[in-house]
Enzyme design. Structure first.
Site, PDB file in Angstrom:
ATOM      1  N   LYS A 206       0.386  -1.360   0.179  1.00  0.00           N
ATOM      2  CA  LYS A 206      -0.120  -0.015   0.107  1.00  0.00           C
ATOM      3  C   LYS A 206       0.841   1.231   0.164  1.00  0.00           C
ATOM      4  CE  LYS A 206      -3.311   3.039   2.434  1.00  0.00           C
ATOM      5  NZ  LYS A 206      -4.043   2.241   4.103  1.00  0.00           N
ATOM      6  N   GLU A 212      10.530  -4.515   4.127  1.00  0.00           N
ATOM      7  CA  GLU A 212      10.319  -6.023   4.082  1.00  0.00           C
ATOM      8  C   GLU A 212      10.253  -6.089   2.850  1.00  0.00           C
ATOM      9  OE1 GLU A 212       8.884  -4.885   6.338  1.00  0.00           O
ATOM     10  OE2 GLU A 212       9.230  -5.618   8.236  1.00  0.00           O
ATOM     11  N   GLY A 266      -5.300  -1.351   5.034  1.00  0.00           N
ATOM     12  CA  GLY A 266      -3.877  -2.653   4.957  1.00  0.00           C
ATOM     13  C   GLY A 266      -4.098  -4.350   5.381  1.00  0.00           C
ATOM     14  N   ARG A 267      -5.439  -4.029   6.436  1.00  0.00           N
ATOM     15  CA  ARG A 267      -6.513  -6.067   6.617  1.00  0.00           C
ATOM     16  C   ARG A 267      -7.569  -5.177   6.184  1.00  0.00           C
ATOM     17  NH1 ARG A 267      -4.553  -2.196  10.581  1.00  0.00           N
ATOM     18  NH2 ARG A 267      -6.254  -1.676  11.638  1.00  0.00           N
ATOM     19  N   GLU A 352      -4.154  -6.201  15.002  1.00  0.00           N
ATOM     20  CA  GLU A 352      -3.805  -4.573  14.903  1.00  0.00           C
ATOM     21  C   GLU A 352      -4.869  -3.811  14.946  1.00  0.00           C
ATOM     22  OE1 GLU A 352      -2.404  -3.952  10.646  1.00  0.00           O
ATOM     23  OE2 GLU A 352      -0.377  -4.122  11.090  1.00  0.00           O
ATOM     24  N   HIS A 383      -5.999 -32.733  18.501  1.00  0.00           N
ATOM     25  CA  HIS A 383      -4.309 -33.627  18.968  1.00  0.00           C
ATOM     26  C   HIS A 383      -2.966 -33.013  19.176  1.00  0.00           C
ATOM     27  CE1 HIS A 383      -6.805 -37.080  17.337  1.00  0.00           C
ATOM     28  NE2 HIS A 383      -6.736 -36.779  16.274  1.00  0.00           N
ATOM     29  N   LYS A 511      10.151  -0.424  13.692  1.00  0.00           N
ATOM     30  CA  LYS A 511      10.547  -0.488  12.877  1.00  0.00           C
ATOM     31  C   LYS A 511      11.760   0.993  12.948  1.00  0.00           C
ATOM     32  CE  LYS A 511       6.121  -0.503   9.676  1.00  0.00           C
ATOM     33  NZ  LYS A 511       5.232  -0.387   9.404  1.00  0.00           N
TER      34      LYS A 511
HETATM   35  O1  F6P Z   1       3.636  -2.506   9.581  1.00  0.00           O
HETATM   36  C1  F6P Z   1       2.430  -3.047   9.813  1.00  0.00           C
HETATM   37  C2  F6P Z   1       1.992  -3.054   8.417  1.00  0.00           C
HETATM   38  O2  F6P Z   1       1.620  -1.688   7.969  1.00  0.00           O
HETATM   39  C3  F6P Z   1       0.143  -3.600   8.093  1.00  0.00           C
HETATM   40  O3  F6P Z   1      -1.001  -2.791   8.653  1.00  0.00           O
HETATM   41  C4  F6P Z   1       0.415  -3.457   6.198  1.00  0.00           C
HETATM   42  O4  F6P Z   1      -0.473  -4.347   6.749  1.00  0.00           O
HETATM   43  C5  F6P Z   1       1.692  -4.105   6.292  1.00  0.00           C
HETATM   44  O5  F6P Z   1       2.745  -3.293   7.254  1.00  0.00           O
HETATM   45  C6  F6P Z   1       2.418  -3.535   5.142  1.00  0.00           C
HETATM   46  O6  F6P Z   1       2.417  -2.327   4.340  1.00  0.00           O
HETATM   47  P1  F6P Z   1       2.702  -1.672   2.810  1.00  0.00           P
HETATM   48  O7  F6P Z   1       1.234  -2.880   2.398  1.00  0.00           O
HETATM   49  O8  F6P Z   1       2.401  -0.941   2.785  1.00  0.00           O
HETATM   50  O9  F6P Z   1       3.749  -2.636   2.483  1.00  0.00           O
END
Ligand code: F6P
Length: 547
Positions: A206, A212, A266-267, A352, A383, A511
């Site tokens: 987003k 990452e 995002g979620r 979150e 189990h 972060k």
């Molecule tokens: O670090 C959490 C977060 O901001 C989430 O809310 C989001 O879904 C995820 O990182 C990934 O963010 P992006 O889609 O901006 O890479």
């Protein structure tokens, strides 16, 4: 006292919880032959039976009154109508517009957003179709065989969960891969099995600033360019983002970008262009069925009275256990194997969103908020950790989820699966009393001393709450409804607790610190001011890295 705990409805909820904490649910069923029918409802291809909860009519009335008193109905209207209910980010919350039908009108900042939503959807569909039918070619003229989604959090969990859940609807000639972690092991392992000439990368972010994702995307880009040259990028990289500038800077042509909007959290974004892997996997018709299912749940949530409203019922039962009975966690137990990523998806959605201790009005809460969400496919969990559900000391409400139709499973398998599914909720509620255990042990020929020694270990207290959700099938439409139901459940709980379910400031500090520590680990920044433990650990890691 906060505004919430001062409410008479809050006190009524606590009183009901006190009164019913030790209620004998078995007796409640005996006294009321209609209990199961009265505490069940169907919507959007799902049957919810919530009768195995420590509730009665008065407790439910208190819970619905609490929902009313905290403004759930007003906030619901505010969300659907595009008001900026995400106050700390000054944003509307309009993921529901992503599944609105073409003719719907949803206004944001004076503009109907639905035409733009459908324009992106149509573009996505066209692109997905060209990849699926082999028209879209890689740098050496071959069709795409493998798709790698690079994203994390909401840009991974939703699409991954749905692609797994709808495996039966997936194109056989396309393989989907999901790379999320910055442990380079994952990307290396995925790439090891792939041919650059037939691999398509989706960089899903987003913000397009997530470390990452960008690290993985850069590595994947280098891997592709090494094989196909710079020109190959245009045939093998697409981006999904709200940040056109960063996409361009990264080196992806905006013509290969699919956008969405900052009013999509995002979620809550699997319904947007972030759902591209799903569209590629299951195709346009099934993807639109997923959206329609979610829309049907939106309508149910928006229009059903509180006492007949699935997300509201589940949300308020959750509040009741967290605040009235001290439950710290909530277990999600899907029995269909394709739903194996549902608990992980719901962890982000719920934790979150409602893992907050400051109210929207800036005051600290004086009550518990979002519980720990956890789970695994239920039959395996039986189990593993169900022992703790049956005889442990914690109160853990559980959502049991299973699909009635399961065409790829044999009748033999399905019958055994559902028998276990039903037996667990029965066992958790009914338990096994001392008299029954005594009779069983005595029938086995044990003497009095042996019975006395064993008996306490074999008693099940029972009375443990569960919700049973039976889906007609694990099809796109029903899955859409199920996921939207949980989104709305989280929304209702956020309103009751007075928190903003749509920001996530809590993830930022780590972060920031990681950026600083990264420079120290590289040796490009002097040692920073840390606590003694962290400083020592940094030194230890640096010596391993040789920096
Ligand atoms: O670090 C959490 C977060 O901001 C989430 O809310 C989001 O879904 C995820 O990182 C990934 O963010 P992006 O889609 O901006 O890479």
């Amino acid at each position: 006292m906060t505004a919430l705990t001062a409410l008479p409805a809050w006190q009524d909820m606590l009183t009901a919880a006190d009164r019913l904490a030790d209620v004998d649910m078995r007796q409640a069923f005996q006294h009321d032959p209609e209990r199961a029918a009265r505490y069940s409802l169907s919507a959007c291809g799902m049957l919810l039976d919530y009768s195995k909860n420590r509730i009665d009519d008065a407790a439910l009335a208190a819970l619905f009154e609490l929902a009313r008193a905290t403004g759930v109905e007003e906030q619901r209207a505010a969300m659907f109508s595009g008001q900026r209910i995400n106050a700390t980010e000054d944003r509307a919350v309009l993921h529901t517009a992503l599944r609105a039908p073409r003719e719907a009108v949803v206004e944001h900042a004076g503009e109907n957003v639905v035409p733009a939503v459908h324009a992106v959807l149509d573009r996505l569909s066209g692109f997905a179709q060209s990849v699926r039918n082999g028209e879209w070619r890689g740098f050496d003229g071959h069709a795409i065989t493998d798709i790698v989604n690079i994203g994390i959090g909401g840009s991974d969990l939703g699409p991954f969960m749905v692609c797994e859940a709808l495996k039966d609807y997936t194109a056989q000639h396309l393989r989907l891969h999901f790379v999320s972690t910055v442990d380079g092991w994952q990307l290396a392992n995925v790439l090891a099995g792939l041919n650059p000439a037939t691999t398509l990368f989706i960089v899903a972010s987003k913000t397009f600033t997530t470390q990452e994702t960008l690290t993985n995307a850069r590595a994947a880009r280098a891997w592709l360019v090494a094989a196909g040259g710079e020109d190959a990028v245009a045939r093998h990289f697409v981006a999904v983002s709200t940040n056109t500038e960063a996409v361009c800077q990264f080196g992806i042509d905006p013509a290969n970008m699919f956008g969405f909007w900052n009013w999509v959290g995002g979620r809550y974004s699997l319904w947007s262009a972030i759902g591209l892997p799903i569209l590629l996997a299951i195709g346009d018709i099934h993807f639109r069925a997923l959206l329609d299912g979610a829309h049907a749940m939106d309508r149910h949530f928006a229009t059903a009275p509180l006492h007949g409203n699935m997300p509201v019922i589940l949300a308020m039962l959750g509040v009741y256990y967290v605040n009235g009975m001290g439950a710290a966690s909530h277990l999600i137990s899907p029995y269909n194997q394709p739903l194996h990523r549902l608990p992980a998806y719901l962890q982000q959605l719920d934790m979150e969103s409602n893992g907050k201790t400051v109210r929207l009005d800036g005051d600290a809460v004086d009550y518990q908020t979002g519980p720990i969400i956890w789970g695994e496919p239920g039959i395996n969990a039986q189990h593993a950790y169900y022992q703790l559900l049956h005889q442990g000391s914690q109160l853990i409400p559980v959502d049991f989820i299973a699909a009635l139709s399961n065409p790829r499973s044999s009748a033999e398998h399905q019958t055994i699966l559902l028998a276990n599914f039903l037996a667990q909720t029965e066992a958790l509620m009914c338990g096994k009393d001392a008299a029954t255990v005594r009779a069983e042990l005595s029938a086995q020929g044990l003497d009095e001393a042996a019975i006395a020694a064993l008996l306490p270990h074999k008693v099940f207290a029972g009375n443990r709450p569960t919700n049973t959700l039976l889906l007609d099938g694990l099809d796109p439409h029903t899955l859409g409804g199920l996921v939207a139901m949980y989104e709305h459940k989280v929304f209702v709980q956020g309103v009751v607790w007075g928190v903003n379910s749509y920001d996530q400031w809590g993830v930022e500090l780590g972060k920031q610190l990681a950026r600083a520590i990264e420079a120290e680990l590289r040796g490009t920044a002097p040692a920073g001011r840390h606590d003694a433990s962290t400083s020592r650990l940094i030194a230890h890691v640096r010596s391993a890295l040789g920096t």
